[in-house]
Design an enzyme around this catalytic site. Structure first.
Site, PDB file in Angstrom:
ATOM      1  N   GLU A 201     -24.246 -39.879 -42.070  1.00  0.00           N
ATOM      2  CA  GLU A 201     -23.190 -39.493 -43.005  1.00  0.00           C
ATOM      3  C   GLU A 201     -22.274 -40.651 -43.417  1.00  0.00           C
ATOM      4  O   GLU A 201     -21.794 -40.678 -44.544  1.00  0.00           O
ATOM      5  CB  GLU A 201     -22.339 -38.368 -42.388  1.00  0.00           C
ATOM      6  CG  GLU A 201     -23.064 -37.045 -42.229  1.00  0.00           C
ATOM      7  CD  GLU A 201     -23.455 -36.409 -43.555  1.00  0.00           C
ATOM      8  OE1 GLU A 201     -22.789 -36.680 -44.583  1.00  0.00           O
ATOM      9  OE2 GLU A 201     -24.441 -35.648 -43.566  1.00  0.00           O
TER      10      GLU A 201
ATOM     11  N   SER B 174      -7.135  21.332 -13.753  1.00  0.00           N
ATOM     12  CA  SER B 174      -6.219  21.232 -12.612  1.00  0.00           C
ATOM     13  C   SER B 174      -5.587  19.864 -12.459  1.00  0.00           C
ATOM     14  O   SER B 174      -4.737  19.675 -11.583  1.00  0.00           O
ATOM     15  CB  SER B 174      -6.969  21.603 -11.319  1.00  0.00           C
ATOM     16  OG  SER B 174      -7.323  22.971 -11.332  1.00  0.00           O
TER      17      SER B 174
END
Length: 831
Positions: free
Chosen positions: A39, A432
């Site tokens: 690059e 319950s």
């Protein structure tokens, strides 16, 4: 955005861009050289633009009109990635040049290179070399080989076309160009080049490396962060979210929930194979074992092709049966692995008839499977076991009662099966599990744990309905006069109703609202005492936490801290805590943390374009203020410390029971199976609704409150009952599904892991309670010290004043000293 457990394990990540930010020194030098080679070879020499490259590109444009020639340096690419588009126009190129020169004036070369290697688009939604290494190869950057580094370095030119998942041939060609450049500039030698250029392209798409499986939590976090910060910030700036979840406890919760559903499924029978690929008919032969007449059986390749199209669900794997013997089955998994299912992994599979009925236990594998069946299998204790996708659902949630931090949460069997979070979204009747709150109200209205209630059937005529209401105990056993402690431990329905009548419906509803339960969820009739109210598991466990922490209502929360990508604290949760002795004072003063402006922030300031979510116009700023001086926030105390202690202590009797087994008066509470934990600091309560549609188990220690729910998503479907299974014996005893049978095992499994190695933590009675010896049958005072008596806790002034079997005898207290004045010292103890 990445989501972590409290101990740093990755739960999930969200967003369109995958990034794993790295410091330059964390990247392999050879990987950096690969990018520079292809690059920008002169990166450390030029001032941001490469004059030689520009003139070369201009020559190509002038001669051919072709704008495809490159010439952008790494600094120019960085400028384009941050601020510009990729359009090929001279105006864009000019802007790019000026931005690059300015960037070089602001940042060092290493800062520019680090930003570039972390920001560059590399295909498959990966941005930066850290993400690319994970996405393409399932590795960290330090694990990459030379050829893999070259593949990644070749991607910036055209990440969509050159990535190895999209096109292996394109990736290979580009990789070879990169390797050639690396050889030319001398960063690799000829031998390394030759070896790398011959390496095959083996890349495949790798998902995020999840270390803590908590998808329901991840989705809760995603929604909350989006609400707090907005979608753009949540998904695009690299937030790191740390939750309250403990990774080991979370793994235990998931395992407990799934195993419990498998066990329920096996009790109720095998619903058959997923599919029948070819037909097989059992044929009796002269040999000891029969054989199968198979019609057009699949060849091995056809079986593998079929299996490769199937998907696994959690730990269930698709398999095809190829051979069946009397007590063993052979099957093939995807990938070609051949496995054996022995009789222990098969014998549970009697046929499912209905939720209430199952067929007789199978005697051989022939009665269960035949060749050609597509089945599901899983591994248990290193052996393969026939299985099936559970139809029942479940949820488990555990919170820290001191501050509301959620430590574990599983909202269903599988998030991929259903994203509906039953822990936070499913309001189901609690049965319950409501009773501790009912009894708490009773203690506020003159009752004590020694009060005697009549455990006898209720028959009440309803003029409006024209029928009698006859609530029953479950099981329908009635003990007559019974102490409240024992009635709660045994979960006596009729006693709960009588207590509601004694307290009054309005007082009861007002009391239940103290625990955070909404008035709209509380029916204004006597069924409330039996649990006709509907709560989510998270709401219910929050209520139970009040009993665990001394009477304080904490607020559950899941997010502990949110950090920016560079580690700045954006949000720090400051929960209200349950604390009897705390005062609301500021924490010690400290200087605000000053973070240096990093390279990325400098680039943002360059164009007056701050990161989303950090500008003064964004609503997130209200969260930033939490970083700095914070005050200790106290959770509201909704019941007295004495009340919470009495209920917590009474719920230990649900585990350990009472009386004397040696003298024939012993009894068990409904949670007696928890005795296997061998701990006295556990309080717990079962819960079952009418027709066994919802089963619950809630319990707590001083440091953890946990609720489990099991039922069907279809609220009209009953969990049913399991008939006796001759093959399984006591493992699968007959009976109706209930809180103790269906939900308790998951709670127990979870706590066995979570509490392992932790000593029991006993809570001392709070100031203001008296311990008085009472007669177990009458609840009155007792002078006896044998099996007929025991100590019970009372609020001062609520103790019984009469001795069992004698005339009334008052107990008086000196208010100044808070000491007993008449009763012998061994009869009463004050706290």
């Amino acid at each position: 955005m990445q989501v972590f457990t409290a101990d740093g394990e990755l739960i999930s990540q969200f967003g369109e861009k995958r990034r794993i930010p790295l410091k330059l020194e964390e990247m392999p030098p050879l990987l950096i050289q690969a990018f520079l080679a292809v690059e920008d070879t002169r990166f450390y020499e030029h001032p941001g633009i490469d004059i030689i490259g520009i003139f070369r590109a201009m020559t190509v444009v002038a001669s051919s009109g072709d704008f495809s020639q490159g010439a952008s340096t790494i600094t120019q690419q960085l400028a384009r990635n941050f601020f510009l588009t990729r359009e090929k126009k001279i105006s864009r190129k000019i802007k790019e040049i000026f931005l690059a020169i300015h960037i070089e004036q602001l940042l060092s070369k290493d800062q520019i290179l680090e930003l570039y290697l972390n920001k560059i688009e590399l295909g498959q939604r990966s941005f930066g070399v850290g993400a690319a290494a994970q996405v393409y190869f399932g590795k960290t950057v330090n694990e990459l080989s030379v050829d893999e580094m070259a593949i990644i370095a070749g991607l910036p030119k055209a990440p969509s076309a050159l990535n190895p998942i999209r096109s292996a041939s394109n990736a290979r060609a580009r990789r070879n160009v990169v390797l050639g450049r690396m050889l030319d500039i001398g960063v690799i030698d000829r031998a390394t080049y030759q070896q790398a250029i011959l390496a095959p392209i083996t890349s495949k798409l790798h998902g995020v490396q999840i270390k803590a499986s908590a998808p329901y939590i991840a989705e809760m976090v995603r929604q909350e962060v989006v609400n707090q910060f907005g979608e753009e910030t949540a998904y695009s700036v690299g937030l790191r979210v740390y939750t309250t979840i403990n990774s080991k406890q979370q793994a235990a919760a998931k395992l407990a929930l799934q195993q419990n559903l498998y066990d329920y499924d096996e009790r109720h029978g095998y619903r058959g194979p997923v599919a029948q690929l070819w037909q097989s008919k059992l044929v009796e032969t002269d040999s000891a074992e029969p054989s199968f007449n198979q019609i057009e059986p699949f060849e091995r390749d056809a079986i593998l092709d079929y299996l490769n199209k199937q998907t696994s669900l959690e730990d269930l794997h698709p398999a095809v049966v190829t051979k069946v013997n009397a007590e063993q089955v052979t099957a093939i998994l995807a990938g070609g692995q051949e496995i054996e299912l022995n009789w222990d992994g098969l014998k549970w599979a009697r046929h499912f008839i209905s939720d209430e009925r199952q067929s007789v236990a199978p005697k051989t594998a022939y009665a269960i499977l035949s060749p050609g069946m597509h089945v599901l299998v899983r591994q248990q204790n290193q052996a393969w076991r026939l299985s099936q996708e559970p139809e029942a659902s479940s949820a488990i949630v555990a919170i820290d009662p001191h501050n509301g931090a959620i430590r574990s949460l599983v909202g269903g069997y599988s998030f991929s099966q259903s994203q509906f979070n039953r822990a936070t979204q499913a309001k189901r009747q609690v049965g319950s599990n409501i009773k501790p709150f009912v009894y708490s109200a009773a203690l506020e209205h003159g009752y004590t744990l020694a009060s005697i209630m009549n455990d006898a059937p209720i028959h009440q005529w309803d003029d409006n309905a024209g029928i009698a209401w006859r609530p029953k105990n479950s099981p329908a056993v009635y003990d007559g006069p019974i102490r409240i402690r024992e009635a709660l431990a045994k979960s006596k329905n009729v006693v709960s109703i009588r207590l509601l009548r004694g307290v009054g419906i309005d007082n009861m509803i007002n009391h239940l609202q103290r625990f955070g339960f909404a008035a709209t969820d509380l029916p204004r009739n006597e069924t409330l005492a039996l649990g006709s109210a509907s709560f989510t598991p998270l709401e219910l466990v929050t209520g139970y936490a009040v009993f665990a922490n001394g009477g304080y209502l904490v607020t559950p929360y899941i997010i502990e801290q949110v950090l920016s990508e560079d580690g700045k604290v954006l949000l720090q949760h400051n929960p209200a805590i349950a604390c009897q002795d705390c005062v609301n004072t500021p924490e010690p003063e400290s200087e605000p943390i000053q973070q240096p402006i990093d390279a990325e922030a400098q680039l943002d300031l360059l164009l007056n374009n701050p990161l989303p979510g950090v500008n003064s116009d964004n609503a997130v700023d209200s969260q930033l203020s939490v970083v700095g001086e914070q005050k200790t926030k106290l959770a509201p105390q909704v019941i007295s410390e004495q009340n919470s202690f009495l209920i917590a202590d009474a719920l230990t009797s649900s585990v350990w029971g009472g009386g004397s087994w040696n003298h024939g008066t012993g009894w068990n509470g409904t949670a007696w199976r928890l005795q296997s934990l061998k701990r006295r600091d556990v309080s717990a309560k079962t819960g079952t609704t009418n027709d066994y549609k919802d089963t619950w188990f809630s319990g707590f220690t001083p440091d953890l409150a946990v609720t489990v729910w099991v039922g069907f998503d279809d609220a009209n479907r009953s969990l049913g009952r399991a008939q006796w299974h001759a093959n399984m014996g006591q493992q699968q005893s007959a009976g109706s599904e209930s809180g103790a049978r269906t939900a308790l095992p998951a709670w127990l499994h979870y706590m066995q892991t979570t509490l392992k190695g932790l000593p029991a933590k006993h809570v001392s009675p709070p100031v203001g309670l008296a311990s008085v010896r009472i007669d177990l049958q009458s609840g009155l005072l007792s002078r006896r010290t044998d099996h007929t008596s025991a100590f019970e806790y009372f609020k001062p002034g609520s103790e019984p004043t009469q001795y069992a079997g004698s005339d009334v005898q008052q107990i008086s207290f000196d208010k100044a000293s808070d000491k007993k004045t008449e009763t012998p010292a061994e009869e009463i103890e004050l706290f």
